[in-house]
Design a protein around this motif. Sequence first.
Motif, PDB file in Angstrom:
ATOM      1  N   LYS A   1     -48.607  69.545  79.765  1.00 52.52           N
ATOM      2  CA  LYS A   1     -47.175  69.795  79.594  1.00 52.52           C
ATOM      3  C   LYS A   1     -46.711  70.919  80.514  1.00 52.52           C
ATOM      4  O   LYS A   1     -45.662  70.837  81.158  1.00 52.52           O
ATOM      5  CB  LYS A   1     -46.884  70.149  78.134  1.00 52.52           C
TER       6      LYS A   1
ATOM      7  N   ASN B   1     -52.203  62.564  84.578  1.00 55.70           N
ATOM      8  CA  ASN B   1     -52.584  63.312  83.381  1.00 55.70           C
ATOM      9  C   ASN B   1     -54.064  63.129  83.059  1.00 55.70           C
ATOM     10  O   ASN B   1     -54.785  64.091  82.759  1.00 55.70           O
ATOM     11  CB  ASN B   1     -51.750  62.854  82.176  1.00 55.70           C
TER      12      ASN B   1
ATOM     13  N   GLU C   1     -51.327  69.146  75.366  1.00 58.19           N
ATOM     14  CA  GLU C   1     -50.077  69.796  74.940  1.00 58.19           C
ATOM     15  C   GLU C   1     -49.794  71.081  75.699  1.00 58.19           C
ATOM     16  O   GLU C   1     -48.638  71.438  75.901  1.00 58.19           O
ATOM     17  CB  GLU C   1     -50.137  70.091  73.430  1.00 58.19           C
TER      18      GLU C   1
ATOM     19  N   TRP D   1     -46.250  69.747  84.275  1.00 60.52           N
ATOM     20  CA  TRP D   1     -45.016  69.035  84.613  1.00 60.52           C
ATOM     21  C   TRP D   1     -43.791  69.944  84.524  1.00 60.52           C
ATOM     22  O   TRP D   1     -42.805  69.728  85.234  1.00 60.52           O
ATOM     23  CB  TRP D   1     -44.852  67.810  83.722  1.00 60.52           C
ATOM     24  N   GLU D   2     -43.882  70.984  83.702  1.00 61.16           N
ATOM     25  CA  GLU D   2     -42.791  71.958  83.667  1.00 61.16           C
ATOM     26  C   GLU D   2     -42.766  72.797  84.942  1.00 61.16           C
ATOM     27  O   GLU D   2     -41.698  73.165  85.431  1.00 61.16           O
ATOM     28  CB  GLU D   2     -42.939  72.875  82.441  1.00 61.16           C
TER      29      GLU D   2
END
Length: 423
Positions: free
Chosen positions: A297, A402, A293, A300-301
Motif C-alpha cells: 500500500k 504486488n 497492507e 503505490w502511495e
Amino acid sequence: MALILHAGKTNKNSFKALIAAEFNGVQIEYAPNFEMGVSNKTPEFLKMNPIGKIPVLETPDGPIFESNAIARYVARLKADNSLYGSSLIDYGHIEQWIDFASLEIDANLVSWFRPRMGRAPYLPPVEEAAIAALKRALDALNTYLACNTYLVGHSVTLADIIMTCNLLFGFTQLMTKSFTSEFPHVERYFWTLVNQPKFQKIVGEVKQIESLPPIQSAKKPSQPKESAKSKPKVEPKKEAKKEVAKPKAEAGEEEEEAPKPKPKNPLDLLPPSKMILDDWKRLYSNTKTNFREVAIKGFWEMYDPEGYSLWFCNYKYNDENTVSFVTLNKVGGFLQRMDLARKYAFGKMLVIGSEPPFKVKGLWLFRGQEVPQFVIDECYDMELYEWTKVDISDEAQKERVNQMIEDAEPFEGEALLDAKCFK
C-alpha cells in the motif's frame, strides 16, 4: 643451516611460507632485528634480492625471493604431504589457482589500495576499474566455492594457503562486510581457513575492516614552493609563449592539475520527483509483518508514474537453467553488476520452479520513463532479458507487481526457489 625468513612479522606474503611450513613440519625462523626500510637496503640483503623487496628466504643452497616461489619451495621440502595434491592434474589445478589468486585477486586489491594510501595518484576511473575487475574475480571464485570446500580436492593445498593470504589483505584493509556479503561462499571459505589452528597460529585473530580507508593524496613536496614563489614572476611570459607555441599542451597540463568534474548522470537532470526512492527502500526493508497492507500500500502511495517507470524482465534462455545453484549464482552476478544503478533503481528477481529448468523473472523500478541507457551500456546482462514496461492501468499487471514485490508463493502457479532484492 636453518631456513631464515627476512620479512616483517605482519607481512601477508611471508605468511604464505610460514603456513606452508606448519602443514609440512618445516621450521622457519625470522631474521633477527629485521627492520623494513633499513635491513632490506643493506648490501648483504641486496645480494639476496637485487631490488630489495621482501620476503627473502635463506636456505642451505642459497636465497629465494618472491613469496609464491618461497611458498612452493617450502611445500616441496617433504614429499609425503598433500600441499601439492596427489596427481599431476591436482598439481595443475593448484598452480592454476595460485595464478588466479595472484593475478585476479591480489593484483586488483593492490591497484585499489595503493592510490588510497597515497602511494600512487588517485584517479576514480582507475579505482572503479580495479574494483570491477576484483568483483568479477570474486564472483567467479564464489561460484566455484558454492560446491567446493577447498580449491583442489578435499583438504588444504598450497593454493588455499596463497588464496587465503591474499584474501586476508583484502578483508583487513579494503573489503568491508557490505562488500564481501555479495560473495557468501568466499566469506565462508575465508573464515573457515583463517580459523584453522595452523593458519591461526601464523595470522592470529583476524578482524574485518569496518570502513573503507579515506583517500590520501600522493604528495610532491617541491611543488607548493615552486607554485608559491616562482609562478607570479614567470607566469605571464610562459603563458604568452604557450598560447602561441603549445596551446594544447597547456590545456593538458591544466586538466591534470585541476580535472573537470565528471558530467552528471542524465537521470540527475530529470525534473524532481515526489517519490523518494530511499524512503521506499526503507519501508520495504523495515516491514516485517502485514506486508500487503503496509509495504505494498505504501509503495503505490509513493509511486510517481511521471518520475519513475516499472518494468518486467524475463530471462531469454530459461531452458539452460538446469542446475539450481548455477542459476542462483547467475542472478546474484546480475544484481552485483547492477550496482552502478543503485541510486536510481529498485529490483526483485525471482527464480521459479521446484525442478529444472528454472525460470528467472524480475520486476524493476527505474528513474525516468525508459530503462536507463547507461545501464544497458555497462551491464551486459541486460541483453539476456526481455524487458516489458508495466501498464499500471491494467489491474492484472498491477497485481503481478504486488506479488513480485512481496515474494508471493506460488507465483503464477509455481513454487519459488528463491527471491532476491536489489535495493
